[in-house]
Scaffold this motif. Sequence first.
Motif, PDB file in Angstrom:
ATOM      1  N   ASP A 273      -2.964 -11.120  -4.485  1.00 49.34           N
ATOM      2  CA  ASP A 273      -2.336 -10.166  -3.572  1.00 49.34           C
ATOM      3  C   ASP A 273      -1.132 -10.812  -2.882  1.00 49.34           C
ATOM      4  O   ASP A 273      -0.062 -10.221  -2.794  1.00 49.34           O
ATOM      5  CB  ASP A 273      -3.344  -9.690  -2.517  1.00 49.34           C
ATOM      6  CG  ASP A 273      -2.693  -8.826  -1.460  1.00 49.34           C
ATOM      7  OD1 ASP A 273      -2.189  -7.736  -1.811  1.00 49.34           O
ATOM      8  OD2 ASP A 273      -2.661  -9.249  -0.289  1.00 49.34           O
TER       9      ASP A 273
ATOM     10  N   THR B 147       2.895  -9.772  -3.297  1.00 46.53           N
ATOM     11  CA  THR B 147       3.742  -9.446  -2.143  1.00 46.53           C
ATOM     12  C   THR B 147       5.007 -10.292  -2.144  1.00 46.53           C
ATOM     13  O   THR B 147       6.110  -9.767  -2.016  1.00 46.53           O
ATOM     14  CB  THR B 147       2.964  -9.658  -0.823  1.00 46.53           C
ATOM     15  OG1 THR B 147       1.775  -8.859  -0.846  1.00 46.53           O
ATOM     16  CG2 THR B 147       3.805  -9.279   0.371  1.00 46.53           C
TER      17      THR B 147
ATOM     18  N   LEU C 209       5.191 -12.860   6.421  1.00 50.27           N
ATOM     19  CA  LEU C 209       4.065 -12.093   5.921  1.00 50.27           C
ATOM     20  C   LEU C 209       3.001 -12.026   7.000  1.00 50.27           C
ATOM     21  O   LEU C 209       2.790 -12.975   7.742  1.00 50.27           O
ATOM     22  CB  LEU C 209       3.477 -12.738   4.661  1.00 50.27           C
ATOM     23  CG  LEU C 209       4.359 -12.736   3.429  1.00 50.27           C
ATOM     24  CD1 LEU C 209       3.656 -13.437   2.278  1.00 50.27           C
ATOM     25  CD2 LEU C 209       4.715 -11.324   3.030  1.00 50.27           C
TER      26      LEU C 209
ATOM     27  N   LYS D 148      -7.780  -4.420   5.720  1.00 48.65           N
ATOM     28  CA  LYS D 148      -7.741  -2.996   5.359  1.00 48.65           C
ATOM     29  C   LYS D 148      -9.023  -2.689   4.607  1.00 48.65           C
ATOM     30  O   LYS D 148      -9.274  -3.281   3.560  1.00 48.65           O
ATOM     31  CB  LYS D 148      -6.521  -2.683   4.500  1.00 48.65           C
ATOM     32  CG  LYS D 148      -5.224  -2.768   5.275  1.00 48.65           C
ATOM     33  CD  LYS D 148      -4.112  -2.111   4.481  1.00 48.65           C
ATOM     34  CE  LYS D 148      -2.853  -2.071   5.287  1.00 48.65           C
ATOM     35  NZ  LYS D 148      -2.710  -0.874   6.061  1.00 48.65           N
TER      36      LYS D 148
ATOM     37  N   VAL E  75      -5.565  -8.544   3.256  1.00 54.27           N
ATOM     38  CA  VAL E  75      -4.377  -8.341   2.428  1.00 54.27           C
ATOM     39  C   VAL E  75      -3.158  -8.903   3.145  1.00 54.27           C
ATOM     40  O   VAL E  75      -3.175  -9.109   4.355  1.00 54.27           O
ATOM     41  CB  VAL E  75      -4.145  -6.841   2.099  1.00 54.27           C
ATOM     42  CG1 VAL E  75      -5.288  -6.281   1.270  1.00 54.27           C
ATOM     43  CG2 VAL E  75      -3.951  -6.034   3.360  1.00 54.27           C
ATOM     44  N   SER E  76      -2.092  -9.154   2.393  1.00 52.40           N
ATOM     45  CA  SER E  76      -0.840  -9.609   2.997  1.00 52.40           C
ATOM     46  C   SER E  76       0.157  -8.467   2.960  1.00 52.40           C
ATOM     47  O   SER E  76       0.128  -7.631   2.061  1.00 52.40           O
ATOM     48  CB  SER E  76      -0.281 -10.820   2.248  1.00 52.40           C
ATOM     49  OG  SER E  76      -0.039 -10.498   0.897  1.00 52.40           O
ATOM     50  N   MET E  77       1.029  -8.421   3.962  1.00 47.89           N
ATOM     51  CA  MET E  77       2.065  -7.388   3.993  1.00 47.89           C
ATOM     52  C   MET E  77       3.282  -7.958   4.697  1.00 47.89           C
ATOM     53  O   MET E  77       3.197  -8.959   5.403  1.00 47.89           O
ATOM     54  CB  MET E  77       1.556  -6.126   4.689  1.00 47.89           C
ATOM     55  CG  MET E  77       1.118  -6.323   6.107  1.00 47.89           C
ATOM     56  SD  MET E  77       0.380  -4.804   6.711  1.00 47.89           S
ATOM     57  CE  MET E  77       0.299  -5.145   8.444  1.00 47.89           C
TER      58      MET E  77
END
Length: 117
Positions: A40, A44, A70, A75, A80-82
């Motif tokens: 993941d 990203t 990041l 979630k 998770v990374s965003m």
Amino acid sequence: MSSKPIQVELPTGEVIWARATVDGPSNVASNPLQHLDLDDLRRTVRGVSGTLRGAVDDLVPDEVQVEFGLELALKSGKLVSMLAEAGATATVKVALTWKRVPVPTAVPDVELVAIDE
């Protein structure tokens, strides 16, 4: 969304503390050790980097420097990374560098003459 410190196990097995945004009613206490999904994270980073590279490719810079943050988020109970947000927008810094190549100057024709002594 709230933010909480959580323990994260890296793919190497090391455990670190990280602050993660909790999206929704996820119960962090029921699973105190989260696992960082390297795939993941890789998706990203590659997605953001590839998009930015495509945006400047036709400019043909000698160097491209990209800086972005990041953020980790829980979630539906999954870490998770965003792209990190600063205020209401994500922060991305891009620096393009062109290096001037000196144009070679013409060398005059020189005739070598031998001198007898």
